[in-house]
Scaffold this motif. Sequence first.
Motif, PDB file in Angstrom:
ATOM      1  N   ILE A   1      -3.415   0.385 -14.237  1.00 14.84           N
ATOM      2  CA  ILE A   1      -2.956  -0.899 -13.703  1.00 14.84           C
ATOM      3  C   ILE A   1      -3.356  -0.536 -12.127  1.00 14.84           C
ATOM      4  O   ILE A   1      -3.211  -1.386 -11.645  1.00 14.84           O
ATOM      5  CB  ILE A   1      -0.972  -0.225 -13.949  1.00 14.84           C
ATOM      6  CG1 ILE A   1      -1.009  -0.067 -15.666  1.00 14.84           C
ATOM      7  CG2 ILE A   1      -0.442  -0.562 -13.168  1.00 14.84           C
ATOM      8  CD1 ILE A   1       0.435  -0.343 -15.757  1.00 14.84           C
ATOM      9  N   ILE A   2      -3.230   1.264 -11.489  1.00 12.47           N
ATOM     10  CA  ILE A   2      -3.649   0.441 -10.661  1.00 12.47           C
ATOM     11  C   ILE A   2      -5.597   0.568 -10.253  1.00 12.47           C
ATOM     12  O   ILE A   2      -5.657   0.414  -8.395  1.00 12.47           O
ATOM     13  CB  ILE A   2      -3.559   2.414  -9.879  1.00 12.47           C
ATOM     14  CG1 ILE A   2      -2.336   3.182  -9.688  1.00 12.47           C
ATOM     15  CG2 ILE A   2      -4.301   2.845  -8.875  1.00 12.47           C
ATOM     16  CD1 ILE A   2      -1.298   2.808  -9.421  1.00 12.47           C
ATOM     17  N   ALA A   3      -6.212   0.821 -11.122  1.00 10.98           N
ATOM     18  CA  ALA A   3      -7.894   0.117 -11.560  1.00 10.98           C
ATOM     19  C   ALA A   3      -7.890  -1.568 -10.725  1.00 10.98           C
ATOM     20  O   ALA A   3      -8.182  -1.856  -9.677  1.00 10.98           O
ATOM     21  CB  ALA A   3      -8.414   0.794 -11.609  1.00 10.98           C
ATOM     22  N   VAL A   4      -7.011  -1.614 -12.088  1.00 13.43           N
ATOM     23  CA  VAL A   4      -7.297  -3.953 -11.794  1.00 13.43           C
ATOM     24  C   VAL A   4      -5.833  -4.507 -11.025  1.00 13.43           C
ATOM     25  O   VAL A   4      -5.730  -5.428 -10.657  1.00 13.43           O
ATOM     26  CB  VAL A   4      -6.674  -3.400 -13.382  1.00 13.43           C
ATOM     27  CG1 VAL A   4      -7.603  -2.813 -14.173  1.00 13.43           C
ATOM     28  CG2 VAL A   4      -5.109  -4.003 -13.538  1.00 13.43           C
TER      29      VAL A   4
ATOM     30  N   ALA B   1       0.610  -0.956  -0.218  1.00 13.98           N
ATOM     31  CA  ALA B   1       0.043  -0.472   0.130  1.00 13.98           C
ATOM     32  C   ALA B   1       0.912   0.865  -0.025  1.00 13.98           C
ATOM     33  O   ALA B   1      -0.030   1.872  -0.847  1.00 13.98           O
ATOM     34  CB  ALA B   1      -0.953  -0.218   0.786  1.00 13.98           C
ATOM     35  N   LEU B   2       1.809   1.201   1.099  1.00 14.56           N
ATOM     36  CA  LEU B   2       2.983   2.184   0.877  1.00 14.56           C
ATOM     37  C   LEU B   2       3.547   2.863  -0.520  1.00 14.56           C
ATOM     38  O   LEU B   2       3.329   4.300  -0.630  1.00 14.56           O
ATOM     39  CB  LEU B   2       3.988   2.397   1.883  1.00 14.56           C
ATOM     40  CG  LEU B   2       3.810   2.277   3.198  1.00 14.56           C
ATOM     41  CD1 LEU B   2       4.624   2.307   4.076  1.00 14.56           C
ATOM     42  CD2 LEU B   2       2.604   3.742   3.657  1.00 14.56           C
ATOM     43  N   LEU B   3       3.844   1.466  -1.158  1.00 12.27           N
ATOM     44  CA  LEU B   3       4.430   1.307  -2.810  1.00 12.27           C
ATOM     45  C   LEU B   3       3.330   2.430  -3.370  1.00 12.27           C
ATOM     46  O   LEU B   3       3.694   2.822  -4.022  1.00 12.27           O
ATOM     47  CB  LEU B   3       5.090   0.614  -2.376  1.00 12.27           C
ATOM     48  CG  LEU B   3       6.136  -0.481  -2.221  1.00 12.27           C
ATOM     49  CD1 LEU B   3       6.898  -1.519  -2.948  1.00 12.27           C
ATOM     50  CD2 LEU B   3       7.292   0.342  -2.254  1.00 12.27           C
ATOM     51  N   ILE B   4       2.392   1.748  -3.375  1.00 13.15           N
ATOM     52  CA  ILE B   4       1.016   2.101  -4.542  1.00 13.15           C
ATOM     53  C   ILE B   4       0.868   4.143  -4.678  1.00 13.15           C
ATOM     54  O   ILE B   4       0.164   4.720  -5.054  1.00 13.15           O
ATOM     55  CB  ILE B   4      -0.344   1.582  -4.088  1.00 13.15           C
ATOM     56  CG1 ILE B   4       0.281  -0.091  -4.559  1.00 13.15           C
ATOM     57  CG2 ILE B   4      -1.317   1.841  -5.159  1.00 13.15           C
ATOM     58  CD1 ILE B   4      -1.336  -0.922  -4.420  1.00 13.15           C
TER      59      ILE B   4
END
Length: 441
Positions: A386-389, A227-230
Motif C-alpha cells: 500500500i505504501i509503495a503504490v 506526507a505527514l500522515l503517511i
Amino acid sequence: MFSPLVAAFRTPDLRKKILFVIGIIVLYRLGATIPSPGVDYKAVHACLDEVSRGDSANIYSLISMFSGGALLQLSVFAIGIMPYITASIIVQLLTVVIPRFEQLRKEGQSGQAKMTQYTRYLTVALALLQSTGIVALADRGQLLQDCSTGDQILNDQSIFGLAIIVLVMTAGACVVMWFGELITERGVGNGMSLLIFAGIAARIPAEGKTILDTRGGLVFGLVCVAALLIVAGVVFIEQGQRRIPVQYAKRMVGRKMYGGSSTYLPLKVNQAGVIPVIFASSLLYLPQLILQLTQGSSGEQSTWQRYISQYLTDPSSWVYILVYFLMIIFFTYFYVAVTFNPEERADDMKKYGGFIPGIRPGTPTADYLGYVLSRITLPGSIYLGIIAVLPNLFLEIGNSGGVQNLPFGGTAVLIMVGVGLDTMKQINSQLMQRKYEGFLK
C-alpha cells in the motif's frame, strides 16, 4: 524527540561522531554535483529541464533517488550506493544457496570479514557494469530520450573518452562505499543507510518547489499534510512487533548458577524492511528498459511494444499497480523466508536452555515460530504494498512533476523513516551506555 540530539551534542565523543558523519555527508553531496570529465554540464541541465515534462527519467528513478539525482547529471558519484546495496543483497541471498557462504556466516567476525570482502569485489564489478551501461546510453542519446540534444551531453565520444568516464564513475562508487564504511566504523548509525537518507533528503526542496510552482499552494499544502500522515503511519507500523516470551532455565556451571531469566523474541511486523520494494521496483523497470533499447529511431512500436508501453511502463495503469503490489507481497515472503530461519532460532534457544512457555523445545518451537511469522508477514506485506503504490494512485496530483519520484511516497518514506528511527535508537543506546558508566564510576 530532539532531547537525545541535544544530549548527544553535549557529550564530547558523541559530538565528534555526529560532526564526522555530517562532514562525510557534505563530501558525498559535493561529489554528487561535480560532473565527470568529458560531460557538458550545461547541456545536461538543459536536457534535465526538457525531460522534466516527459517520462524518460522514470526508468532510472530508483537509482537516481538513491544517488540524490546525481545519476542523470552524470556526476562523479552518479552510480552512488546502489552497486553496494545490490551486492549486499546478492551475497546475503547466496548464503542460502552456497554452503561456503553459510559456513562463513556462522564463523562469526572472521567469516563476516571475508563476506564483506566478497561484497566489495562484487560492488566494483557491478559499478563497472552499471557505469558502462549508463555511459553507453548517454553516448547513443538514449539516456534522456525526450531531450532533443541528448546525444550532445558528452564532449568526447571516443573510446578513450568514454572509458575515462566509466572509470571515474566506478571509482566514485568505490569512494561512496568507503564513505559508508567510515560512517559505520567511526560515526553513528549505518553508513550506507545514512548516505541513502542524505540523497533522498536532498531532493525534497526541489520536488516541493516543483509541486508549488505547477499546482499552487493549496495542492502543496495538501501534499504536505498527506506526507505527514503517511510518515506517522509508517512510524506506527515500523515500531510494531510481536513479542514472543522466552524463558531460560536455571543451570549450574561450577559453583555458580546461570539462567532463570525471562525475555522475549521480537518479531517485527515489517520483518523484510524495504528490500521487497527495491526488488519489485527493479524488476518493473526491466520492461521499460527493454522498450527503450528495442525501439527504433522512427518511434514506431510493434504490438508487444505498445502493450508494454500502455500497461507495464505507465505507473498510473491498473495493470502496473496490480503487478507491483503482488510482486511486493511475493518478495516479502521470499525475503523473510531467506533471512529468518525458525529452525536455527529454535536450535539456538535450545542450546542455551531457552524455551517458549507451553511449547516444547526443538521442532515444535520451530513450527510455532514459523506459524507466527507467517501470520504477521501477511499484514506486513500488504502494508509495504500500500505504501509503495500509494503515489501511483495519485499520479494526477503531479503529472508534470513526476510524483512517482516524490520523496514523500513509496520507497523514499520507508527508507527515511527506517533510517531515522534506527539512528535515533543508536544515539539513545550510546547515551544510555554513558549514563551507566558514570553511575558505576
